[in-house]
Design an enzyme around this catalytic site. Structure first.
Site, PDB file in Angstrom:
ATOM      1  N   LYS A 179      69.438  49.813  68.422  1.00  0.00           N
ATOM      2  CA  LYS A 179      68.899  49.363  67.134  1.00  0.00           C
ATOM      3  C   LYS A 179      69.917  49.709  66.050  1.00  0.00           C
ATOM      4  O   LYS A 179      70.001  50.848  65.602  1.00  0.00           O
ATOM      5  CB  LYS A 179      67.565  50.060  66.826  1.00  0.00           C
ATOM      6  CG  LYS A 179      66.861  49.414  65.655  1.00  0.00           C
ATOM      7  CD  LYS A 179      66.103  50.381  64.785  1.00  0.00           C
ATOM      8  CE  LYS A 179      66.973  51.151  63.840  1.00  0.00           C
ATOM      9  NZ  LYS A 179      67.750  50.347  62.879  1.00  0.00           N
ATOM     10  N   GLU A 255      73.239  63.238  65.510  1.00  0.00           N
ATOM     11  CA  GLU A 255      74.445  63.485  64.714  1.00  0.00           C
ATOM     12  C   GLU A 255      74.025  63.181  63.281  1.00  0.00           C
ATOM     13  O   GLU A 255      73.802  62.028  62.917  1.00  0.00           O
ATOM     14  CB  GLU A 255      75.567  62.587  65.211  1.00  0.00           C
ATOM     15  CG  GLU A 255      76.930  63.110  64.838  1.00  0.00           C
ATOM     16  CD  GLU A 255      77.380  62.557  63.516  1.00  0.00           C
ATOM     17  OE1 GLU A 255      77.129  63.240  62.486  1.00  0.00           O
ATOM     18  OE2 GLU A 255      77.961  61.470  63.487  1.00  0.00           O
ATOM     19  N   CYS A 290      80.000  61.119  57.111  1.00  0.00           N
ATOM     20  CA  CYS A 290      79.383  62.448  57.224  1.00  0.00           C
ATOM     21  C   CYS A 290      80.421  63.561  57.333  1.00  0.00           C
ATOM     22  O   CYS A 290      80.088  64.724  57.154  1.00  0.00           O
ATOM     23  CB  CYS A 290      78.403  62.487  58.385  1.00  0.00           C
ATOM     24  SG  CYS A 290      79.136  61.907  59.898  1.00  0.00           S
ATOM     25  N   GLU A 394      74.209  65.949  50.531  1.00  0.00           N
ATOM     26  CA  GLU A 394      75.324  65.141  51.013  1.00  0.00           C
ATOM     27  C   GLU A 394      75.514  63.999  50.015  1.00  0.00           C
ATOM     28  O   GLU A 394      74.614  63.173  49.826  1.00  0.00           O
ATOM     29  CB  GLU A 394      74.972  64.597  52.397  1.00  0.00           C
ATOM     30  CG  GLU A 394      76.124  63.895  53.045  1.00  0.00           C
ATOM     31  CD  GLU A 394      75.795  63.414  54.452  1.00  0.00           C
ATOM     32  OE1 GLU A 394      74.640  63.034  54.703  1.00  0.00           O
ATOM     33  OE2 GLU A 394      76.711  63.407  55.281  1.00  0.00           O
TER      34      GLU A 394
HETATM   35  P1  ADP Z   1      71.098  56.291  55.806  1.00  0.00           P
HETATM   36  O1  ADP Z   1      70.385  56.976  54.694  1.00  0.00           O
HETATM   37  O2  ADP Z   1      72.514  56.661  55.938  1.00  0.00           O
HETATM   38  O3  ADP Z   1      70.868  54.819  55.872  1.00  0.00           O
HETATM   39  P2  ADP Z   1      69.149  56.686  57.819  1.00  0.00           P
HETATM   40  O4  ADP Z   1      68.906  57.934  58.582  1.00  0.00           O
HETATM   41  O5  ADP Z   1      68.082  56.181  56.935  1.00  0.00           O
HETATM   42  O6  ADP Z   1      70.511  56.930  57.103  1.00  0.00           O
HETATM   43  O7  ADP Z   1      69.525  55.489  58.811  1.00  0.00           O
HETATM   44  C1  ADP Z   1      70.243  55.660  60.010  1.00  0.00           C
HETATM   45  C2  ADP Z   1      69.620  54.797  61.077  1.00  0.00           C
HETATM   46  O8  ADP Z   1      68.276  55.241  61.279  1.00  0.00           O
HETATM   47  C3  ADP Z   1      69.507  53.316  60.732  1.00  0.00           C
HETATM   48  O9  ADP Z   1      69.691  52.566  61.908  1.00  0.00           O
HETATM   49  C4  ADP Z   1      68.085  53.186  60.241  1.00  0.00           C
HETATM   50  O10 ADP Z   1      67.565  51.883  60.400  1.00  0.00           O
HETATM   51  C5  ADP Z   1      67.386  54.135  61.180  1.00  0.00           C
HETATM   52  N1  ADP Z   1      66.092  54.649  60.716  1.00  0.00           N
HETATM   53  C6  ADP Z   1      65.675  54.882  59.448  1.00  0.00           C
HETATM   54  N2  ADP Z   1      64.416  55.371  59.450  1.00  0.00           N
HETATM   55  C7  ADP Z   1      64.023  55.445  60.755  1.00  0.00           C
HETATM   56  C8  ADP Z   1      62.830  55.893  61.424  1.00  0.00           C
HETATM   57  N3  ADP Z   1      61.791  56.371  60.744  1.00  0.00           N
HETATM   58  N4  ADP Z   1      62.803  55.834  62.777  1.00  0.00           N
HETATM   59  C9  ADP Z   1      63.856  55.376  63.469  1.00  0.00           C
HETATM   60  N5  ADP Z   1      65.010  54.957  62.907  1.00  0.00           N
HETATM   61  C10 ADP Z   1      65.097  54.992  61.564  1.00  0.00           C
END
Ligand code: ADP
Length: 491
Positions: A179, A255, A290, A394
């Site tokens: 995903k 990570e 990061c 961050e």
């Molecule tokens: P950023 O703030 O850098 O976008 P996120 O942690 O929100 O970091 O996003 C990193 C990945 O996690 C993306 O693929 C995002 O779609 C996914 N993501 C965000 N929220 C969820 C969730 N609740 N469960 C699973 N995946 C998620």
């Protein structure tokens, strides 16, 4: 020039290119212009389940494929990515992520390197006997693929964060449901196409593009067939996944965020420290990495001179659309990212920080259409748990916060005074001191006298809230296997 057409794309499942089951789609935006560059399927829980079905169907035969054949496919994918498909992949990254094309092409090479590295890891000693101390009993240890893997990846390295996960999983014999981030699904689909063309069997990799990540995440967490989740992203979402994984004691690799210190001692090569600091802080996804330094600590005796040179370099950086060859700093990924960075800078200014250069959004000419934040240097910042948010959080943007320090002991304490522990940089000509610093810093990755970043052969991951597990290196593939001890009682 936008090279990706605005056409409706499809996602990859069970070897077929398909639309979302409910027909939904969402737009992919070019962060340099704010324009829609493509529509992709908006996968829901039903698509995630169908992808897991496909991966589960492929599990037995992929796990039973000869390791060298798995390695061959990865090697061919690496080759194709670095030759015929390099330009397409680089353009796609620049289109949807915004990083300058030269940097995007560098990422393609780096991403392909994970396929190559893990192709070289398939021949490991997965079965070994242990000398038996008992008559009539043989002991051995085997490693098996962990099973179906769900990979969730971020937008800042749309190719490399994918290959760093799927290469070891595929090498170990695990089918994957990927995903990608909603901001950068096109690169993921291109990587899927490459793997299809080099002969990856149907169902071994399945890609679910979606604009509702939490819904897909819940399916991954609740389906017992998903045995491991590999995640790169924010610490906040990492914690949600870690909690959710507890219900089925699912394996997780996380990570997460960082808050890297960049420490310059008075005996350092200042010019080199300035060059390295500017390159990694601003010219690496505009500070949205990061491992970017978040806090600069400069020893008092050289602070004025460092700041002067640093500000000169930062002032000369070329910000703009990543398709222009001279640009080395692209846009932030979206409006939310812009608001976060701006909020941190404003908070610091209100609390007494001084802006030496930058500090605001670019609203001139074409830059007004995208999410461009001027490369920024702040001094007079206050670090520590009670300090300014720009030092605690961050930043994920082109903002360097510079503080000064007196002694080694003091800077170690301040550098470690954070819940993160991903990367740290130290500049000193004193090798005894650098040895002490390497041991003292609470960080999964320490670089001395440079900031070029880690390589495929070095395990990468964080201390403390920066993560769990390691990716790359020789540990990378092990994290996609289970260990089984076997005792044979001989008749
Ligand atoms: P950023 O703030 O850098 O976008 P996120 O942690 O929100 O970091 O996003 C990193 C990945 O996690 C993306 O693929 C995002 O779609 C996914 N993501 C965000 N929220 C969820 C969730 N609740 N469960 C699973 N995946 C998620």
């Amino acid at each position: 020039m936008i090279t990706t057409s605005k056409k409706m794309r499809t996602m990859w499942r069970g070897g077929e290119w398909v639309a979302a089951i409910n027909g939904g789609s969402f737009e992919v935006i070019d962060p340099a212009t704010g324009e829609c560059i493509a529509n992709v399927p908006d996968g829901t829980a039903a698509d995630a389940k169908a992808a897991i079905d496909a991966a589960d169907d492929a599990l037995e035969s992929w796990a039973a494929t000869a390791p060298e054949d798995r390695g061959d496919i990865l090697r061919r994918a690496s080759e194709q990515m670095t030759t015929t498909d390099k330009k397409t992949l680089g353009d796609t990254i620049t289109d949807e992520n915004g990083k300058p094309l030269a940097e995007a092409l560098g990422e393609v090479d780096f991403a392909a390197g994970y396929f190559k590295w893990f192709a070289g890891q398939v021949d490991r000693d997965w079965e070994r006997s242990i000398s038996s101390v008992e008559e009539g009993r043989d002991y051995s240890v085997i490693r098996q693929p962990v099973g179906v893997v769900a990979a969730i990846t971020p937008w800042n390295f749309p190719a490399a964060m994918i290959t760093r996960k799927i290469a070891p999983a595929l090498a170990a014999g695990c089918p994957v449901v990927l995903k990608p981030a909603e901001e950068t699904p096109l690169t993921a689909l291109e990587i899927g196409r490459v793997l299809e063309e080099v002969g990856l069997p149907p169902g071994v990799l399945n890609i679910v593009t979606t604009n509702v990540p939490a819904e897909i995440g819940r399916v991954f967490l609740n389906d017992h067939r998903v045995r491991k989740i590999g995640f790169t992203g924010s610490t906040e979402v990492g914690k949600v996944l870690l909690k959710g994984a507890a219900a089925q004691v699912k394996r997780v690799s996380l990570e997460l965020g960082g808050n890297a210190p960049f420490i310059v001692f008075e005996d350092a090569d200042l010019d080199e420290a300035v060059r390295a600091g500017v390159a990694i802080k601003y010219e690496r996804v505009a500070g949205q990495s990061c491992i970017c330094p978040n806090r600069f600590y400069i020893q008092e005796a050289v602070a004025d001179s460092f700041i002067k040179k640093f500000v000169e370099h930062v002032g000369a950086l070329k910000i703009g659309n990543g398709r222009e060859p001279s640009v080395t700093v692209g846009p932030l990924i979206n409006e939310a990212a812009f608001e976060k960075v701006d909020g941190l800078v404003q908070d610091a200014i209100e609390k007494g920080a001084i802006v030496k250069v930058g500090g605001k959004r670019r609203t001139d000419g074409d830059l007004a259409k995208g999410y461009f934040f001027d490369p920024t240097v702040l001094i007079n910042v206050v670090d520590g748990r009670d300090g300014m948010r720009v030092c605690r959080d961050e930043v994920f943007g082109p903002v360097a916060s510079i503080a000064t320090f007196r002694t080694e002991e003091e800077v170690v304490r301040r550098a470690n005074d954070t819940d993160y522990g991903l990367a740290a940089y130290v500049f000193t000509r004193d090798s005894t001191r650098s040895r002490r610093m390497i041991r003292a810093l609470d960080s999964g990755y320490v670089e001395i006298n440079g900031a070029k970043g880690y390589r495929h052969a070095t395990p990468f991951g964080g201390f403390k809230e920066s993560g769990l597990g390691r990716e790359g290196g020789d540990q990378g593939i092990e994290d996609y296997t289970e260990v089984k001890s076997v005792i044979r009682n001989l008749g």
